[in-house]
Motif scaffolding. Structure first.
Motif, PDB file in Angstrom:
ATOM      1  N   ASN A 181       0.681  -1.198  -0.219  1.00  0.00           N
ATOM      2  CA  ASN A 181      -0.046  -0.032   0.134  1.00  0.00           C
ATOM      3  C   ASN A 181       0.906   1.193   0.002  1.00  0.00           C
ATOM      4  O   ASN A 181       0.217   2.459  -0.396  1.00  0.00           O
ATOM      5  N   ILE A 182       2.206   1.069   0.294  1.00  0.00           N
ATOM      6  CA  ILE A 182       3.014   2.400   0.329  1.00  0.00           C
ATOM      7  C   ILE A 182       3.444   2.708  -1.124  1.00  0.00           C
ATOM      8  O   ILE A 182       3.747   1.728  -1.929  1.00  0.00           O
ATOM      9  N   GLU A 183       2.993   4.153  -1.509  1.00  0.00           N
ATOM     10  CA  GLU A 183       3.350   4.492  -2.900  1.00  0.00           C
ATOM     11  C   GLU A 183       4.383   5.660  -2.952  1.00  0.00           C
ATOM     12  O   GLU A 183       4.638   6.187  -1.959  1.00  0.00           O
ATOM     13  N   ARG A 184       4.746   5.648  -4.096  1.00  0.00           N
ATOM     14  CA  ARG A 184       5.864   6.762  -4.347  1.00  0.00           C
ATOM     15  C   ARG A 184       5.328   8.137  -4.475  1.00  0.00           C
ATOM     16  O   ARG A 184       3.948   8.208  -4.557  1.00  0.00           O
ATOM     17  N   LYS A 185       5.908   8.920  -3.568  1.00  0.00           N
ATOM     18  CA  LYS A 185       5.769  10.303  -3.549  1.00  0.00           C
ATOM     19  C   LYS A 185       6.900  11.372  -3.899  1.00  0.00           C
ATOM     20  O   LYS A 185       8.072  10.868  -3.767  1.00  0.00           O
ATOM     21  N   PRO A 186       6.855  12.506  -4.269  1.00  0.00           N
ATOM     22  CA  PRO A 186       7.930  13.355  -4.615  1.00  0.00           C
ATOM     23  C   PRO A 186       8.750  13.756  -3.251  1.00  0.00           C
ATOM     24  O   PRO A 186       8.251  13.562  -2.138  1.00  0.00           O
ATOM     25  N   LYS A 217      32.113  15.557 -25.360  1.00  0.00           N
ATOM     26  CA  LYS A 217      31.429  16.264 -24.255  1.00  0.00           C
ATOM     27  C   LYS A 217      32.529  16.407 -23.066  1.00  0.00           C
ATOM     28  O   LYS A 217      33.353  15.729 -22.705  1.00  0.00           O
ATOM     29  N   THR A 218      32.274  17.518 -21.933  1.00  0.00           N
ATOM     30  CA  THR A 218      32.687  17.691 -20.762  1.00  0.00           C
ATOM     31  C   THR A 218      32.228  16.685 -19.814  1.00  0.00           C
ATOM     32  O   THR A 218      31.298  16.354 -19.804  1.00  0.00           O
ATOM     33  N   ILE A 219      33.148  16.646 -18.891  1.00  0.00           N
ATOM     34  CA  ILE A 219      32.825  16.021 -17.658  1.00  0.00           C
ATOM     35  C   ILE A 219      31.257  16.451 -16.924  1.00  0.00           C
ATOM     36  O   ILE A 219      30.531  15.817 -16.518  1.00  0.00           O
ATOM     37  N   ASP A 220      31.083  17.885 -16.835  1.00  0.00           N
ATOM     38  CA  ASP A 220      29.988  18.647 -16.399  1.00  0.00           C
ATOM     39  C   ASP A 220      28.785  18.098 -17.293  1.00  0.00           C
ATOM     40  O   ASP A 220      27.769  18.181 -16.400  1.00  0.00           O
ATOM     41  N   GLU A 221      29.113  18.090 -18.453  1.00  0.00           N
ATOM     42  CA  GLU A 221      27.705  17.900 -19.441  1.00  0.00           C
ATOM     43  C   GLU A 221      27.368  16.291 -19.159  1.00  0.00           C
ATOM     44  O   GLU A 221      26.145  16.062 -19.134  1.00  0.00           O
ATOM     45  N   MET A 222      28.660  15.688 -18.999  1.00  0.00           N
ATOM     46  CA  MET A 222      28.363  13.941 -18.777  1.00  0.00           C
ATOM     47  C   MET A 222      27.452  14.010 -17.510  1.00  0.00           C
ATOM     48  O   MET A 222      26.438  12.977 -17.346  1.00  0.00           O
ATOM     49  N   ALA A 223      27.903  14.729 -16.328  1.00  0.00           N
ATOM     50  CA  ALA A 223      27.486  14.478 -15.162  1.00  0.00           C
ATOM     51  C   ALA A 223      25.899  14.983 -15.220  1.00  0.00           C
ATOM     52  O   ALA A 223      25.135  14.500 -14.284  1.00  0.00           O
ATOM     53  N   ASP A 224      25.580  16.079 -15.602  1.00  0.00           N
ATOM     54  CA  ASP A 224      24.083  16.414 -15.972  1.00  0.00           C
ATOM     55  C   ASP A 224      23.382  15.271 -16.355  1.00  0.00           C
ATOM     56  O   ASP A 224      22.089  15.045 -15.881  1.00  0.00           O
ATOM     57  N   GLU A 225      23.557  14.600 -17.580  1.00  0.00           N
ATOM     58  CA  GLU A 225      23.071  13.604 -17.974  1.00  0.00           C
ATOM     59  C   GLU A 225      22.688  12.350 -17.081  1.00  0.00           C
ATOM     60  O   GLU A 225      21.742  11.874 -17.067  1.00  0.00           O
ATOM     61  N   LEU A 226      24.013  12.049 -16.637  1.00  0.00           N
ATOM     62  CA  LEU A 226      23.786  11.034 -15.521  1.00  0.00           C
ATOM     63  C   LEU A 226      22.773  11.203 -14.189  1.00  0.00           C
ATOM     64  O   LEU A 226      22.185  10.676 -13.930  1.00  0.00           O
ATOM     65  N   LEU A 227      22.966  12.605 -13.695  1.00  0.00           N
ATOM     66  CA  LEU A 227      22.044  12.870 -12.636  1.00  0.00           C
ATOM     67  C   LEU A 227      20.522  12.663 -13.080  1.00  0.00           C
ATOM     68  O   LEU A 227      19.644  12.296 -12.440  1.00  0.00           O
ATOM     69  N   GLU A 228      20.282  13.228 -14.414  1.00  0.00           N
ATOM     70  CA  GLU A 228      19.072  13.091 -14.888  1.00  0.00           C
ATOM     71  C   GLU A 228      18.587  11.604 -15.068  1.00  0.00           C
ATOM     72  O   GLU A 228      17.518  11.106 -14.674  1.00  0.00           O
ATOM     73  N   PHE A 229      19.428  10.744 -15.380  1.00  0.00           N
ATOM     74  CA  PHE A 229      19.255   9.144 -15.565  1.00  0.00           C
ATOM     75  C   PHE A 229      19.339   8.596 -13.973  1.00  0.00           C
ATOM     76  O   PHE A 229      18.353   7.771 -13.638  1.00  0.00           O
ATOM     77  N   ILE A 230      19.713   9.099 -13.055  1.00  0.00           N
ATOM     78  CA  ILE A 230      19.718   8.806 -11.849  1.00  0.00           C
ATOM     79  C   ILE A 230      18.289   9.203 -11.293  1.00  0.00           C
ATOM     80  O   ILE A 230      17.702   8.338 -10.397  1.00  0.00           O
ATOM     81  N   ILE A 231      17.778  10.214 -11.575  1.00  0.00           N
ATOM     82  CA  ILE A 231      16.332  10.534 -10.886  1.00  0.00           C
ATOM     83  C   ILE A 231      15.396   9.744 -11.623  1.00  0.00           C
ATOM     84  O   ILE A 231      14.466   9.145 -10.656  1.00  0.00           O
ATOM     85  N   ASP A 232      15.542   9.062 -12.876  1.00  0.00           N
ATOM     86  CA  ASP A 232      14.687   8.306 -13.434  1.00  0.00           C
ATOM     87  C   ASP A 232      14.880   7.072 -12.732  1.00  0.00           C
ATOM     88  O   ASP A 232      13.534   6.341 -12.504  1.00  0.00           O
ATOM     89  N   VAL A 233      15.963   6.446 -12.436  1.00  0.00           N
ATOM     90  CA  VAL A 233      15.903   5.204 -11.780  1.00  0.00           C
ATOM     91  C   VAL A 233      15.418   5.322 -10.323  1.00  0.00           C
ATOM     92  O   VAL A 233      14.726   4.292 -10.121  1.00  0.00           O
ATOM     93  N   ALA A 234      15.974   6.354  -9.778  1.00  0.00           N
ATOM     94  CA  ALA A 234      15.294   6.637  -8.464  1.00  0.00           C
ATOM     95  C   ALA A 234      13.915   6.570  -8.240  1.00  0.00           C
ATOM     96  O   ALA A 234      13.176   6.437  -7.253  1.00  0.00           O
ATOM     97  N   SER A 235      13.014   7.006  -9.349  1.00  0.00           N
ATOM     98  CA  SER A 235      11.781   7.259  -9.196  1.00  0.00           C
ATOM     99  C   SER A 235      10.979   6.102  -9.788  1.00  0.00           C
ATOM    100  O   SER A 235       9.569   5.920  -9.815  1.00  0.00           O
ATOM    101  N   GLY A 236      11.686   5.043 -10.481  1.00  0.00           N
ATOM    102  CA  GLY A 236      11.074   3.685 -10.814  1.00  0.00           C
ATOM    103  C   GLY A 236      10.736   4.009 -12.378  1.00  0.00           C
ATOM    104  O   GLY A 236      10.118   2.863 -12.703  1.00  0.00           O
ATOM    105  N   THR A 237      11.007   5.137 -12.845  1.00  0.00           N
ATOM    106  CA  THR A 237      10.486   5.161 -14.204  1.00  0.00           C
ATOM    107  C   THR A 237      11.685   4.512 -15.308  1.00  0.00           C
ATOM    108  O   THR A 237      11.087   4.002 -16.475  1.00  0.00           O
ATOM    109  N   ILE A 238      12.714   4.100 -14.903  1.00  0.00           N
ATOM    110  CA  ILE A 238      13.811   3.437 -15.542  1.00  0.00           C
ATOM    111  C   ILE A 238      14.111   2.210 -14.508  1.00  0.00           C
ATOM    112  O   ILE A 238      14.436   2.508 -13.388  1.00  0.00           O
ATOM    113  N   GLN A 239      14.177   1.056 -14.865  1.00  0.00           N
ATOM    114  CA  GLN A 239      14.892  -0.081 -14.074  1.00  0.00           C
ATOM    115  C   GLN A 239      16.330  -0.278 -14.321  1.00  0.00           C
ATOM    116  O   GLN A 239      16.635  -0.304 -15.639  1.00  0.00           O
TER     117      GLN A 239
END
Length: 535
Positions: free
Chosen positions: A284-289, A493-515
């Motif tokens: 019954n526990i659901e994801r929330k922001p 790409k620079t390290i900072d550009e790559m890091a921005d992309e990776l953080l977006e990916f982490i958010i998707d995984v942490a949110s369950g939208t990507i496994q």
């Protein structure tokens, strides 16, 4: 046009080959021509100067080895002509200041997580089964078969169907049944291990802390725990460890002791009934922001190559800096792979006591390894060496890049749980699974795992995001790699550009939208560290 060589730090006296180089080839670097003396594979290093025997070799701006004989300018560095050497450290030498990255674009971002009553937020919602002692492993395996067959309706996999067709002589392979989860918001996972009795009492106490950390991890909704009854790791020892981490824990923890319950059938009947009701409630526990400050990211590397410290690890370092600037948490582990960079990390410790604790743990760990007839210099694996990491200090200097540049807020011994946000150092071995197991036991709710050679490592309760140092690995092993940083090597790409992309990916995984690929492969590795036995 891609560059052929790179110098990582201005003070380095070696170059890194970005592509394969042929003997006799002349390359231009900083206004001078350098003749390559030996065939040099990409990722390996060539001498930027002539080295006499005993001369110091620097990479990443730190001492990574010394010449084991004469090395001519332009020749390749190998395990034959270079030996391990690292800088000595005694205590803090410099005042540390940090310029945090701009996080305006991230400060209002959230991920969808599972909120726990103690304020932690999980990226997964897991009901966990585990034993206190190896004697109960068989019962855990029985329960695993029972629950997976009914809660995850997948009776056979494609490879089983292939074997079935070969046995029957039918060339038409049947289609495997598709997975159909009975519950939407809960995963059921199972841990077995070889500990809990025998050995020394300290092993059981360490295992108790680790298992308590798994229960307290925000990714866990509750647990079913099996005990035999007579083992070293008594139920009381486990409860004490759990109370030490979180005296106000408000999660269901169901504990069963076989020697008090009669037959196996009676015990399993009670476990199945009780656990099913608890799992149904946890569903019954659901994801929330949740704000990004609730992310606790473990930093790991395994199967590293000569590009790991140039592309993938610095990308993790930049992500680590972003998260710590957002009041999130990053945890750098693998102490044998911090050999040679101790001085920098000591200088970055906010508190003197943490600097002292870090040095004490490093020295005690190295002594235990030496006493066992080995040493930190034996850490690089054959795969590491083959791909250009020829000394432990060289490997360590690149591995430490995962920790970014932020202040060290806390230093944790193995089994200690995260209590401060920001960058933490955690004492674990360099072994991939033992270290990942420890990171999650200390509270990491997601793990970033860099690799240049490829590894399927996963974890029962935390998503493991594999980050490759090169594009070729992603193309060769797309089933285990989640994210690749080869564009950094190509200069796209620079390290900072790559890091921005990776953080977006982490958010998707942490949110369950990507496994994560490890989760898709159902890779659930769990190996507790027996202190002093493993590098």
């Amino acid at each position: 046009m891609q560059k052929k060589i790179i110098k990582v730090n201005a003070t380095d006296n070696v170059l890194v080959a970005l592509v394969n180089l042929k003997a006799g080839e002349v390359i231009s670097f900083e206004g001078e021509d350098i003749k390559v003396l030996s065939d040099t594979k990409s990722k390996h290093k060539i001498a930027l100067q002539k080295f006499e025997s005993g001369d110091s070799i620097y990479m990443y701006g730190v001492l990574v080895g010394s010449a084991n004989g004469v090395i001519e300018k332009g020749d390749v560095l190998t395990t034959d002509n270079v030996k391990h050497q690292s800088a000595k450290v005694t205590g803090r030498t410099d005042t540390f200041t940090w310029s945090a990255p701009n996080v305006d674009k991230w400060k209002d971002r959230t991920f969808m997580g599972y909120h726990r009553e103690d304020g932690q937020v999980g990226t997964e919602n897991v009901w966990l089964f585990f034993p206190l002692v190896f004697c109960e492993n068989r019962n855990i395996e029985i329960l695993k078969d029972i629950f997976e067959r009914e809660l995850l309706k997948q009776k056979v996999n494609p490879h089983q169907m292939l074997l079935r067709s070969l046995v029957s002589g039918n060339s038409e392979t049947a289609v495997a049944e598709q997975s159909t989860d009975v519950f939407e918001n809960i995963d059921v996972k199972f841990i077995t291990h070889p500990g809990g009795c025998g050995g020394i009492r300290q092993d059981s106490e360490s295992l108790a802390k680790l298992l308590a950390g798994y229960v307290n991890n925000p990714n866990v909704a509750g647990a079913t725990v099996l005990s035999l009854g007579c083992q070293n790791l008594q139920i009381s020892v486990f409860k004490d460890a759990l109370n030490a981490i979180n005296p106000n824990l408000n999660k269901p923890v169901l504990i069963y002791e076989q020697q008090q319950m009669g037959t196996v059938d009676e015990m399993l009947t009670a476990i199945v009934k009780d656990s099913f009701e608890a799992i149904k409630k946890a569903n019954n526990i659901e994801r929330k922001p949740a704000p990004l400050s609730k992310l606790r990211v473990g930093l790991e590397c395994g199967g590293s190559d000569g590009f790991s410290g140039i592309s993938a690890n610095p990308t993790l370092g930049a992500v680590s800096d972003l998260l710590t600037a957002l009041n999130g948490t990053a945890v750098l582990a693998e102490f044998p792979e911090l050999c040679g960079v101790e001085q920098e990390l000591v200088n970055r410790c906010v508190e003197d006591e943490n600097a002292e604790k870090f040095l004490h743990l490093m020295k005690a760990y190295e002594k235990s390894v030496v006493d066992a007839g080995s040493g930190f210099d034996m850490n690089p694996s054959p795969g590491n060496i083959k791909d250009g990491l020829i000394t432990d200090a060289m490997k360590s200097a690149g591995a430490a890049k995962k920790g970014g540049t932020s202040p060290v807020q806390d230093v944790l011994d193995y089994g200690e749980y995260i209590s401060k946000s920001g960058l933490n150092l955690l004492c674990t071995p360099g072994n991939d699974v033992e270290s990942t197991t420890g990171l999650v036991g200390s509270g990491a709710n997601v793990v970033l795992f860099t690799t240049g050679l490829g590894t399927p490592t996963g974890n029962p309760i935390a998503p493991i995001i594999k980050v490759s140092s090169n594009t070729e690995l992603m193309q060769k092993m797309p089933d285990i790699i989640d994210f690749e940083t080869g564009a950094v090597i190509r200069g796209e790409k620079t390290i900072d550009e790559m890091a921005d992309e990776l953080l977006e990916f982490i958010i998707d995984v942490a949110s369950g939208t990507i496994q994560s690929k490890a989760k898709l492969l159902n890779q659930n590795d769990f190996i507790p560290w027996r202190r002093g036995v493993s590098l």
